[in-house]
Design a protein around this motif. Sequence first.
Motif, PDB file in Angstrom:
ATOM      1  N   SER A 171       0.732  -2.491  17.056  1.00  0.00           N
ATOM      2  CA  SER A 171       1.644  -2.144  15.947  1.00  0.00           C
ATOM      3  C   SER A 171       2.360  -3.382  15.432  1.00  0.00           C
ATOM      4  CB  SER A 171       2.651  -1.090  16.404  1.00  0.00           C
ATOM      5  OG  SER A 171       2.005   0.105  16.764  1.00  0.00           O
ATOM      6  N   LYS A 172       2.805  -4.231  16.377  1.00  0.00           N
ATOM      7  CA  LYS A 172       3.473  -5.470  15.959  1.00  0.00           C
ATOM      8  C   LYS A 172       2.510  -6.361  15.195  1.00  0.00           C
ATOM      9  CE  LYS A 172       6.735  -5.458  19.844  1.00  0.00           C
ATOM     10  NZ  LYS A 172       7.209  -6.186  21.057  1.00  0.00           N
ATOM     11  N   THR A 173       1.255  -6.435  15.704  1.00  0.00           N
ATOM     12  CA  THR A 173       0.254  -7.258  15.005  1.00  0.00           C
ATOM     13  C   THR A 173      -0.019  -6.722  13.603  1.00  0.00           C
ATOM     14  OG1 THR A 173      -0.777  -7.735  17.142  1.00  0.00           O
ATOM     15  CG2 THR A 173      -2.079  -8.179  15.160  1.00  0.00           C
ATOM     16  N   GLU A 174      -0.093  -5.374  13.477  1.00  0.00           N
ATOM     17  CA  GLU A 174      -0.342  -4.758  12.159  1.00  0.00           C
ATOM     18  C   GLU A 174       0.804  -5.054  11.182  1.00  0.00           C
ATOM     19  OE1 GLU A 174      -1.253  -0.334  10.238  1.00  0.00           O
ATOM     20  OE2 GLU A 174      -0.906  -0.599  12.385  1.00  0.00           O
ATOM     21  N   ALA A 175       2.058  -4.981  11.677  1.00  0.00           N
ATOM     22  CA  ALA A 175       3.211  -5.291  10.814  1.00  0.00           C
ATOM     23  C   ALA A 175       3.144  -6.724  10.313  1.00  0.00           C
ATOM     24  CB  ALA A 175       4.514  -5.041  11.581  1.00  0.00           C
ATOM     25  N   THR A 176       2.743  -7.643  11.243  1.00  0.00           N
ATOM     26  CA  THR A 176       2.625  -9.051  10.842  1.00  0.00           C
ATOM     27  C   THR A 176       1.534  -9.217   9.782  1.00  0.00           C
ATOM     28  OG1 THR A 176       3.302  -9.706  13.062  1.00  0.00           O
ATOM     29  CG2 THR A 176       2.252 -11.385  11.682  1.00  0.00           C
ATOM     30  N   LEU A 177       0.397  -8.521   9.987  1.00  0.00           N
ATOM     31  CA  LEU A 177      -0.699  -8.602   9.013  1.00  0.00           C
ATOM     32  C   LEU A 177      -0.281  -8.045   7.649  1.00  0.00           C
ATOM     33  CD1 LEU A 177      -3.757  -7.576  11.222  1.00  0.00           C
ATOM     34  CD2 LEU A 177      -3.247  -9.848  10.289  1.00  0.00           C
ATOM     35  N   MET A 178       0.486  -6.924   7.636  1.00  0.00           N
ATOM     36  CA  MET A 178       0.929  -6.332   6.369  1.00  0.00           C
ATOM     37  C   MET A 178       1.865  -7.281   5.625  1.00  0.00           C
ATOM     38  SD  MET A 178       1.566  -2.326   7.367  1.00  0.00           S
ATOM     39  CE  MET A 178       2.085  -1.971   5.690  1.00  0.00           C
ATOM     40  N   GLN A 179       2.771  -7.948   6.389  1.00  0.00           N
ATOM     41  CA  GLN A 179       3.680  -8.916   5.758  1.00  0.00           C
ATOM     42  C   GLN A 179       2.885 -10.071   5.153  1.00  0.00           C
ATOM     43  OE1 GLN A 179       6.642 -10.415   8.411  1.00  0.00           O
ATOM     44  NE2 GLN A 179       7.627 -11.722   6.862  1.00  0.00           N
ATOM     45  N   THR A 180       1.884 -10.534   5.907  1.00  0.00           N
ATOM     46  CA  THR A 180       1.047 -11.631   5.395  1.00  0.00           C
ATOM     47  C   THR A 180       0.268 -11.187   4.158  1.00  0.00           C
ATOM     48  OG1 THR A 180       0.799 -12.433   7.672  1.00  0.00           O
ATOM     49  CG2 THR A 180      -0.746 -13.286   6.022  1.00  0.00           C
ATOM     50  N   ASN A 181      -0.204  -9.925   4.181  1.00  0.00           N
ATOM     51  CA  ASN A 181      -0.952  -9.389   3.029  1.00  0.00           C
ATOM     52  C   ASN A 181      -0.079  -9.323   1.783  1.00  0.00           C
ATOM     53  OD1 ASN A 181      -3.116  -8.246   1.660  1.00  0.00           O
ATOM     54  ND2 ASN A 181      -2.445  -6.169   2.138  1.00  0.00           N
ATOM     55  N   ASN A 182       1.185  -8.879   1.959  1.00  0.00           N
ATOM     56  CA  ASN A 182       2.107  -8.827   0.815  1.00  0.00           C
ATOM     57  C   ASN A 182       2.370 -10.214   0.248  1.00  0.00           C
ATOM     58  OD1 ASN A 182       2.376  -6.054   0.983  1.00  0.00           O
ATOM     59  ND2 ASN A 182       4.098  -6.180   2.428  1.00  0.00           N
ATOM     60  N   GLU A 183       2.511 -11.204   1.183  1.00  0.00           N
ATOM     61  CA  GLU A 183       2.729 -12.574   0.696  1.00  0.00           C
ATOM     62  C   GLU A 183       1.512 -13.072  -0.077  1.00  0.00           C
ATOM     63  OE1 GLU A 183       3.609 -14.741   4.197  1.00  0.00           O
ATOM     64  OE2 GLU A 183       5.654 -13.948   4.419  1.00  0.00           O
ATOM     65  N   LEU A 184       0.294 -12.702   0.417  1.00  0.00           N
ATOM     66  CA  LEU A 184      -0.923 -13.108  -0.294  1.00  0.00           C
ATOM     67  C   LEU A 184      -0.999 -12.456  -1.681  1.00  0.00           C
ATOM     68  CD1 LEU A 184      -3.581 -12.998   2.562  1.00  0.00           C
ATOM     69  CD2 LEU A 184      -2.737 -15.026   1.354  1.00  0.00           C
ATOM     70  N   LYS A 185      -0.597 -11.158  -1.771  1.00  0.00           N
ATOM     71  CA  LYS A 185      -0.606 -10.481  -3.073  1.00  0.00           C
ATOM     72  C   LYS A 185       0.331 -11.179  -4.050  1.00  0.00           C
ATOM     73  CE  LYS A 185      -1.873  -5.841  -1.513  1.00  0.00           C
ATOM     74  NZ  LYS A 185      -1.421  -4.427  -1.367  1.00  0.00           N
ATOM     75  N   SER A 186       1.539 -11.565  -3.560  1.00  0.00           N
ATOM     76  CA  SER A 186       2.492 -12.261  -4.439  1.00  0.00           C
ATOM     77  C   SER A 186       1.910 -13.592  -4.903  1.00  0.00           C
ATOM     78  CB  SER A 186       3.812 -12.488  -3.700  1.00  0.00           C
ATOM     79  OG  SER A 186       4.385 -11.260  -3.303  1.00  0.00           O
ATOM     80  N   SER A 187       1.232 -14.290  -3.971  1.00  0.00           N
ATOM     81  CA  SER A 187       0.640 -15.570  -4.341  1.00  0.00           C
ATOM     82  C   SER A 187      -0.457 -15.401  -5.383  1.00  0.00           C
ATOM     83  CB  SER A 187       0.076 -16.249  -3.084  1.00  0.00           C
ATOM     84  OG  SER A 187       1.092 -16.468  -2.133  1.00  0.00           O
ATOM     85  N   ILE A 188      -1.271 -14.331  -5.216  1.00  0.00           N
ATOM     86  CA  ILE A 188      -2.347 -14.080  -6.186  1.00  0.00           C
ATOM     87  C   ILE A 188      -1.770 -13.755  -7.556  1.00  0.00           C
ATOM     88  CG2 ILE A 188      -4.201 -12.463  -6.775  1.00  0.00           C
ATOM     89  CD1 ILE A 188      -4.814 -12.295  -3.767  1.00  0.00           C
ATOM     90  N   ALA A 189      -0.677 -12.960  -7.580  1.00  0.00           N
ATOM     91  CA  ALA A 189      -0.041 -12.628  -8.870  1.00  0.00           C
ATOM     92  C   ALA A 189       0.474 -13.883  -9.553  1.00  0.00           C
ATOM     93  CB  ALA A 189       1.092 -11.630  -8.653  1.00  0.00           C
ATOM     94  N   GLU A 190       1.103 -14.772  -8.773  1.00  0.00           N
ATOM     95  CA  GLU A 190       1.599 -16.026  -9.359  1.00  0.00           C
ATOM     96  C   GLU A 190       0.449 -16.873  -9.876  1.00  0.00           C
ATOM     97  OE1 GLU A 190       4.639 -17.033  -9.944  1.00  0.00           O
ATOM     98  OE2 GLU A 190       5.442 -15.132  -9.193  1.00  0.00           O
ATOM     99  N   LEU A 191      -0.680 -16.886  -9.106  1.00  0.00           N
ATOM    100  CA  LEU A 191      -1.842 -17.649  -9.564  1.00  0.00           C
ATOM    101  C   LEU A 191      -2.401 -17.096 -10.871  1.00  0.00           C
ATOM    102  CD1 LEU A 191      -3.746 -18.283  -6.199  1.00  0.00           C
ATOM    103  CD2 LEU A 191      -2.639 -19.993  -7.645  1.00  0.00           C
ATOM    104  N   ASN A 192      -2.429 -15.756 -10.984  1.00  0.00           N
ATOM    105  CA  ASN A 192      -2.917 -15.145 -12.237  1.00  0.00           C
ATOM    106  C   ASN A 192      -2.033 -15.516 -13.407  1.00  0.00           C
ATOM    107  OD1 ASN A 192      -5.087 -13.888 -11.010  1.00  0.00           O
ATOM    108  ND2 ASN A 192      -3.923 -12.032 -10.519  1.00  0.00           N
ATOM    109  N   LYS A 193      -0.687 -15.493 -13.184  1.00  0.00           N
ATOM    110  CA  LYS A 193       0.233 -15.889 -14.257  1.00  0.00           C
ATOM    111  C   LYS A 193       0.016 -17.354 -14.637  1.00  0.00           C
ATOM    112  CE  LYS A 193       3.855 -12.593 -12.967  1.00  0.00           C
ATOM    113  NZ  LYS A 193       5.241 -12.453 -12.466  1.00  0.00           N
ATOM    114  N   ALA A 194      -0.166 -18.193 -13.607  1.00  0.00           N
ATOM    115  CA  ALA A 194      -0.387 -19.621 -13.889  1.00  0.00           C
ATOM    116  C   ALA A 194      -1.691 -19.821 -14.657  1.00  0.00           C
ATOM    117  CB  ALA A 194      -0.416 -20.401 -12.568  1.00  0.00           C
TER     118      ALA A 194
END
Length: 578
Positions: A305-328
């Motif tokens: 469960s702890k590992t899954e929470a860490t993966l979800m947080q990392t996934n959200n950060e990746l989504k934010s990065s992808i959105a910023e890349l699309n805007k750029a």
Amino acid sequence: MKVTSLSRTLLTRVLSFYFVLTFLVTCVQIGAEYFNTKEHIKRELLTIERTFSSSLTRAVWELNTQQAVDIAQGLVDIPMIKGIRVTDENNQVITQLGEVSNSTKYQLKNEDDGYLNINSSSDGLFGHNFSLIFEFSGRTTKVGSVTLLSSNQVIFDRIEVGIYFLIGNAMVKTAALVLLFTIAFNKLLTNPLNELTEQMNQFDVDDPEASKLHIINYDHNELSILQDSYNNLITELARHKEKLADAQYEVMSTNDKLDEQNLILEQEVARKTSSLSTTMLKMETQQRELIEQQTQLKAENSRRSKTEATLMQTNNELKSSIAELNKAQVRLLEAEKMAILGGLSAEVTHEVNTPIGVSITSTTYLADLLSELKRDVEENKLSKRGLEGFVEKAEQSIELQLNNLNRASELISSYKQVAVDQTNDKIRKIDLCKYTREVVNSLTPKIKKTNHVININCPQSVEVYCQAGAISQIFTNLIVNSLTHGLDKTVNGEINIDISKQNDTVHIHYSDNGIGVSEEQLGYLFEPFYTTKSNQGGTGLGTHIVHGLVVDTLNGTISASSPEGQGLHFDIRFDNMQ
């Protein structure tokens, strides 16, 4: 329990709806009669205006008060008119008769037809107001005004008989409908239902066959279906009753056999009980082992469960990065478009300076010629030969100016049209052949520096509805891409643009005779940021912008090919957007 009659309920609902509908229709008809009669009275007031306005005007103009009073008295005697007021040009009352008082307030509703709203202690008044205009020597003068009043009572008197007729007609139709519905419901629903109910109440459990319904009904309707279904149910009940008797006999036989089996079963249970005790001991041991395994699984589940929470947080950060890349990426695409437009602007400005400079020099030369001519005229030294020389040089100078200014005007006009379209997404009708030449003309400063040639092959007129800005950006990016990459090492390059239209589909074939690209590079041609000259300032967005404009803006298709030794080819197809 109180029984509610189905036919009575249906009859009540149907007739209630009919009563409400009849009442509303009658009210609408009475209202229509009221407003039609009121309009007729207004027209009669207008007729009275046309009949008596001239005589009242003369009486007021001649200050003949008695005559005005007599005319007013005659008008009041008309049953339709309940009151009259006559005033002079200063709004002073000359006479007022009938249901009129000084406390009555008049409000003109429509200045064109003179209709009045009456605010009075007398309810239901309405009327008509008109001015008294006297004509003398071709001039018109307002000498006073007249107010004719009527009331709603006049309207009601006129439509009273019609109202009684409408109400009586509605009552007669309603009574007839109630009688017809009552007879129909009793004959078709109430009586057959009562007969069915009486026969069902005589049901005999011991002899179901004798309890079948026997109703003479010549119409095949829901009641006959109900009768058939009930009779089928009785038939099924009799058959199941016979089966039940057979089943009871079988049950009794089975019970005897069951008693014998119970004795055998008791012996078997005693034997199995001993074996079960041994098995229970083994199960207790296995239960303890399972509890230990469950504890281990809980710990493992917590860790996961702890590992899954860490993966979800990392996934959200990746989504934010992808959105910023699309805007750029979007900002880079817009910057690339504006960079091309800015480069064209600088080159067009430089190219325009040359004809303008030549025009200025020619103008200065012409001014010097004019100064010399003026000096010769003032000193009386002007000769025919000198004048002819001035005219010849002036014509040459003016011709030089016109040629250079026309050249500058063409460049500015082409660049202006292309620049406006590239910043505007509006769909408009264009001549694709003519517009392509304007785009190519706006790129003259860039092409002029080379020995390359651009050939445009298309019919005389290819008219299409589309976003002109997208067309100009596509050709600009393709030509700049050819000059920068395909023809940079070619001395006498050639670019061919073939345009055709079949039905509503436009086909554009663009090609150059440059170095082309390899099969590996062709697979990445439309990818963003892919360039073969990244070390020379290339962004890799040119063909990506073209692909987006064709597919997303024009809703078309684009494909690229590079046959060996034949440069790079683009096939573009899109439909008319009208």
